[in-house]
Design a protein around this motif. Sequence first.
Motif, PDB file in Angstrom:
ATOM      1  N   VAL A  40       0.734  -1.213   0.110  1.00 23.56           N
ATOM      2  CA  VAL A  40       0.071  -0.004   0.022  1.00 23.56           C
ATOM      3  C   VAL A  40       0.709   1.154  -0.104  1.00 23.56           C
ATOM      4  O   VAL A  40       0.643   2.333  -0.738  1.00 23.56           O
ATOM      5  CB  VAL A  40      -1.291  -0.028   1.157  1.00 23.56           C
ATOM      6  CG1 VAL A  40      -1.743   1.486   1.293  1.00 23.56           C
ATOM      7  CG2 VAL A  40      -1.789  -1.154   1.105  1.00 23.56           C
ATOM      8  N   HIS A  43       2.354   1.845  -3.369  1.00 27.76           N
ATOM      9  CA  HIS A  43       1.532   2.391  -4.146  1.00 27.76           C
ATOM     10  C   HIS A  43       1.457   3.928  -4.066  1.00 27.76           C
ATOM     11  O   HIS A  43       1.274   4.841  -5.004  1.00 27.76           O
ATOM     12  CB  HIS A  43       0.053   1.781  -4.232  1.00 27.76           C
ATOM     13  CG  HIS A  43      -0.899   2.317  -5.079  1.00 27.76           C
ATOM     14  ND1 HIS A  43      -1.057   2.437  -6.367  1.00 27.76           N
ATOM     15  CD2 HIS A  43      -2.243   3.015  -4.621  1.00 27.76           C
ATOM     16  CE1 HIS A  43      -1.997   2.865  -6.818  1.00 27.76           C
ATOM     17  NE2 HIS A  43      -2.565   3.366  -5.700  1.00 27.76           N
ATOM     18  N   LEU A  44       0.901   4.339  -2.784  1.00 24.60           N
ATOM     19  CA  LEU A  44       0.719   5.766  -2.435  1.00 24.60           C
ATOM     20  C   LEU A  44       1.975   6.472  -2.637  1.00 24.60           C
ATOM     21  O   LEU A  44       1.665   7.714  -2.875  1.00 24.60           O
ATOM     22  CB  LEU A  44       0.273   5.575  -1.147  1.00 24.60           C
ATOM     23  CG  LEU A  44      -1.373   5.374  -0.895  1.00 24.60           C
ATOM     24  CD1 LEU A  44      -1.888   5.272   0.261  1.00 24.60           C
ATOM     25  CD2 LEU A  44      -2.331   6.208  -1.798  1.00 24.60           C
ATOM     26  N   TRP A  63      -5.779  13.811  -7.507  1.00 27.71           N
ATOM     27  CA  TRP A  63      -5.030  12.815  -7.853  1.00 27.71           C
ATOM     28  C   TRP A  63      -5.728  12.382  -9.309  1.00 27.71           C
ATOM     29  O   TRP A  63      -7.025  12.390  -9.848  1.00 27.71           O
ATOM     30  CB  TRP A  63      -5.347  11.345  -7.030  1.00 27.71           C
ATOM     31  CG  TRP A  63      -4.655  11.700  -5.720  1.00 27.71           C
ATOM     32  CD1 TRP A  63      -3.804  12.472  -5.280  1.00 27.71           C
ATOM     33  CD2 TRP A  63      -5.032  10.801  -4.438  1.00 27.71           C
ATOM     34  NE1 TRP A  63      -3.256  12.274  -4.034  1.00 27.71           N
ATOM     35  CE2 TRP A  63      -4.108  11.386  -3.614  1.00 27.71           C
ATOM     36  CE3 TRP A  63      -5.683   9.695  -4.368  1.00 27.71           C
ATOM     37  CZ2 TRP A  63      -4.089  10.771  -2.318  1.00 27.71           C
ATOM     38  CZ3 TRP A  63      -5.826   9.001  -3.112  1.00 27.71           C
ATOM     39  CH2 TRP A  63      -5.039   9.689  -2.020  1.00 27.71           C
ATOM     40  N   ASP A 100     -12.110   7.981  -5.762  1.00 29.35           N
ATOM     41  CA  ASP A 100     -11.002   8.055  -5.033  1.00 29.35           C
ATOM     42  C   ASP A 100     -11.139   7.718  -3.527  1.00 29.35           C
ATOM     43  O   ASP A 100     -10.163   7.642  -2.683  1.00 29.35           O
ATOM     44  CB  ASP A 100     -10.050   8.880  -5.149  1.00 29.35           C
ATOM     45  CG  ASP A 100      -9.196   8.706  -6.530  1.00 29.35           C
ATOM     46  OD1 ASP A 100      -8.972   7.491  -6.907  1.00 29.35           O
ATOM     47  OD2 ASP A 100      -8.935   9.797  -7.172  1.00 29.35           O
ATOM     48  N   THR A 103      -9.576   5.052  -1.338  1.00 23.56           N
ATOM     49  CA  THR A 103      -7.987   5.171  -0.987  1.00 23.56           C
ATOM     50  C   THR A 103      -7.539   6.443  -0.417  1.00 23.56           C
ATOM     51  O   THR A 103      -6.568   6.444   0.192  1.00 23.56           O
ATOM     52  CB  THR A 103      -7.386   5.782  -2.739  1.00 23.56           C
ATOM     53  OG1 THR A 103      -8.004   4.708  -3.789  1.00 23.56           O
ATOM     54  CG2 THR A 103      -5.800   5.531  -2.724  1.00 23.56           C
ATOM     55  N   ALA A 106      -7.574   4.784   3.040  1.00 25.84           N
ATOM     56  CA  ALA A 106      -6.508   4.225   2.924  1.00 25.84           C
ATOM     57  C   ALA A 106      -5.269   5.048   3.355  1.00 25.84           C
ATOM     58  O   ALA A 106      -4.292   4.650   4.028  1.00 25.84           O
ATOM     59  CB  ALA A 106      -6.141   3.240   1.813  1.00 25.84           C
ATOM     60  N   ALA A 107      -5.195   6.190   2.635  1.00 27.10           N
ATOM     61  CA  ALA A 107      -4.162   7.178   2.923  1.00 27.10           C
ATOM     62  C   ALA A 107      -4.000   7.673   4.352  1.00 27.10           C
ATOM     63  O   ALA A 107      -3.121   7.848   4.802  1.00 27.10           O
ATOM     64  CB  ALA A 107      -4.055   8.342   1.918  1.00 27.10           C
ATOM     65  N   TYR A 119       0.942  11.017   3.273  1.00 26.37           N
ATOM     66  CA  TYR A 119      -0.274  10.441   2.720  1.00 26.37           C
ATOM     67  C   TYR A 119      -1.499  11.083   3.130  1.00 26.37           C
ATOM     68  O   TYR A 119      -2.159  11.445   2.245  1.00 26.37           O
ATOM     69  CB  TYR A 119      -0.351   9.131   3.094  1.00 26.37           C
ATOM     70  CG  TYR A 119       0.897   8.336   3.004  1.00 26.37           C
ATOM     71  CD1 TYR A 119       1.451   8.075   1.755  1.00 26.37           C
ATOM     72  CD2 TYR A 119       1.759   7.865   3.967  1.00 26.37           C
ATOM     73  CE1 TYR A 119       2.722   7.431   1.528  1.00 26.37           C
ATOM     74  CE2 TYR A 119       2.959   7.043   3.896  1.00 26.37           C
ATOM     75  CZ  TYR A 119       3.320   6.814   2.759  1.00 26.37           C
ATOM     76  OH  TYR A 119       4.708   6.246   2.243  1.00 26.37           O
TER      77      TYR A 119
END
Length: 345
Positions: A40, A43-44, A63, A100, A103, A106-107, A119
């Motif tokens: 993760v 990716h970020l 993004w 998004d 995500t 997740a950030a 993030y």
Amino acid sequence: AASDVYKRQRRLIIYALSSVLMAITSSLIRADDLEYTKFVRAHLNRVIQLSVDDYGPDHTRMWLATIDTSTGRLPEEPLPADLRWYRKITSPAGSNLYWDQPTILAAYALSERTNDDRYAASANAYIRDFLKRCVASQSGLFMWGNHIYYDVVRDQVVPFSGGYHECRPHTPAWECFWKHDAKATERAIRSLGLAHIKDRATGRFCRHANWRVAPDEFSEAEVKKAMPFLEAGATLIDSLCWLAKQTNDDGELTQMALQAARYSYAQRNRDTGLLRNQPVVKRWDYFASTTEVGLWAGSLIRATDYTSNEEFLQIAEAAVRPWLRFGFDGDVGKYYGRLAVDSGT
């Protein structure tokens, strides 16, 4: 005989693979630092460094919706020659915060887990730039979802396939927007109720709304053509009741949510009790009840948590029980994903 041998071998391979996967997963879950985190994070790291809007004259921290994984940038061809979907659902050469949001969450979780605030800072910058550029002045609705996106090359919002406001199947992470601009977030959610519920008497709502006009302005034709998809009702109910809790609402928001919930429940088949995924146009989803009812019922359960109104919970229980009864296959010990509304088969 050869076919039977092949089937037995295939089952053994599947069982073996399942056992290996379960063992690996168990060892990962027991570890202090899950190995998933590094993937993760990798990716970020790419997203916040490369996959942001520095196209066109107006650079933002939004993004990119579609990324060339070899470069982290926009693909040279925004759309493939052969589409596997309809509409510009991938927001070509654009950004779409609706899609998004998982995500984004997740950030935030990654920053908390790693004590690396880059993030969360990137997610915050994305939301701030979105709120500056993608809120409809007439209605207050956020311009995102299945029919709208922000073009990062042309620096403008792009409507497509009717340009409607539509946010389904997941409920927006409203708490993220509330933190940045509570006033704009409240207006957007109130507008959801006013713009998507087309008939105040019956609660008939539509998955689509026109963000270009005041939220309670729509024609008689829009009322007649309203398409009340079950999952669209779920996001609507979730959103209205979430705001009711934040604002200690006097009941208007809760009543709008109840109207939408009652409407969908009223469209059930009276013999089986099964809800239709879509109760207006007689295509496949008119005749079908799927696991979508679980998504919808989950929203109603949260609505009771938000508002303390037990009617949401009662409707959810009454809607789910028939599906659980008809949907279970006792021979294999599993549930079907889709049932015929009229017969339960």
